[in-house]
Design an enzyme around this catalytic site. Structure first.
Site, mmCIF file in Angstrom:
data_model
loop_
_atom_site.group_PDB
_atom_site.id
_atom_site.type_symbol
_atom_site.label_atom_id
_atom_site.label_comp_id
_atom_site.label_asym_id
_atom_site.label_seq_id
_atom_site.Cartn_x
_atom_site.Cartn_y
_atom_site.Cartn_z
ATOM 1 N N ASP A 157 -90.208 -51.799 68.408
ATOM 2 C CA ASP A 157 -89.425 -52.087 69.582
ATOM 3 C C ASP A 157 -88.403 -53.835 69.703
ATOM 4 O OD1 ASP A 157 -88.751 -51.167 72.444
ATOM 5 O OD2 ASP A 157 -89.456 -53.785 73.321
ATOM 6 N N ASP A 199 -94.132 -55.053 73.230
ATOM 7 C CA ASP A 199 -94.018 -55.899 74.161
ATOM 8 C C ASP A 199 -94.496 -55.128 75.893
ATOM 9 O OD1 ASP A 199 -91.562 -56.625 76.328
ATOM 10 O OD2 ASP A 199 -91.464 -55.242 74.214
ATOM 11 N N ASP A 251 -86.403 -54.238 72.639
ATOM 12 C CA ASP A 251 -86.158 -55.546 73.474
ATOM 13 C C ASP A 251 -87.689 -56.162 74.185
ATOM 14 O OD1 ASP A 251 -82.929 -55.473 74.394
ATOM 15 O OD2 ASP A 251 -83.435 -53.530 75.098
#
Length: 196
Positions: free
Chosen positions: A15, A172, A17
């Site tokens: 991922d 995250d 961001d």
């Protein structure tokens, strides 16, 4: 932090961001600035809970809650423009994750699978000096359905030519972890690495 790649892993998908780029505080600041101008609000807990959802979906959810009709594409464009106009120096690498990408750069095919726009992800990755490490940057806008659907991870695996079952995904956000698992990947939640 020492991390060993799981046996059988032949590709890494990250991922962007909050995983590779410590951009979430800046994204939250930009969201609030733009939403305030449109009589919309996004609290911090919800912002992190919705990590991985596309910008237009977040705007729609917030507008529906207030019963407002808004120009979603225009607000999304305004949000992206404000984010891109911020100095690149405000973005930092998430070191434990960037260290993994650095270690396997050139050894394993690697891609980025983001719920953000491709332009936003590429700008963030360029700001921390890692954009050219990746064989592909794939946005859920391009892939089809957003996270938690598996589309963006499946397309990222396809772009690097590795079967999803042989990929490890680093994430995250809950939506992203669900997305990676739905794609049949070994999903790693990087949030425990950020504590302490």
């Amino acid at each position: 932090m020492s991390w060993s790649i799981p046996t059988g892993c032949r590709g890494l998908i990250f991922d962007c961001d909050g995983t590779l780029v410590d951009s979430m505080p800046l994204h939250f600041e930009v969201w609030n600035s733009v939403l305030h101008r449109h009589n919309l609000d996004l609290i911090e807990d919800r912002f992190y809970q919705w990590a991985g959802l596309p910008v237009d979906q977040i705007i729609q959810l917030l507008a529906d809650e207030k019963g407002l009709k808004v120009d979603i594409p225009a607000i999304a464009k305004e949000r992206d423009a404000e984010f891109h106009n911020r100095p690149a120096s405000e973005l930092r690498p998430v070191e434990p994750v960037v260290a993994i990408a650095r270690r396997y750069r050139g050894q394993l095919p690697m891609a980025v699978a983001t719920g953000s726009t491709q332009a936003s992800a590429e700008a963030s990755l360029r700001a921390i000096g890692v954009l050219d490490w990746f064989d592909a940057v794939v946005s859920s806008h391009e892939a089809g359905r957003p996270k938690p659907a598996p589309d963006v991870f499946l397309l990222a695996a396809d772009r690097i030519g590795i079967p999803p079952a042989d990929c490890v995904a680093l994430e995250d956000g809950n939506a992203g972890l669900e997305s990676a698992r739905a794609a049949g990947m070994h999903a790693i939640d990087i949030r425990p690495w950020l504590r302490g």
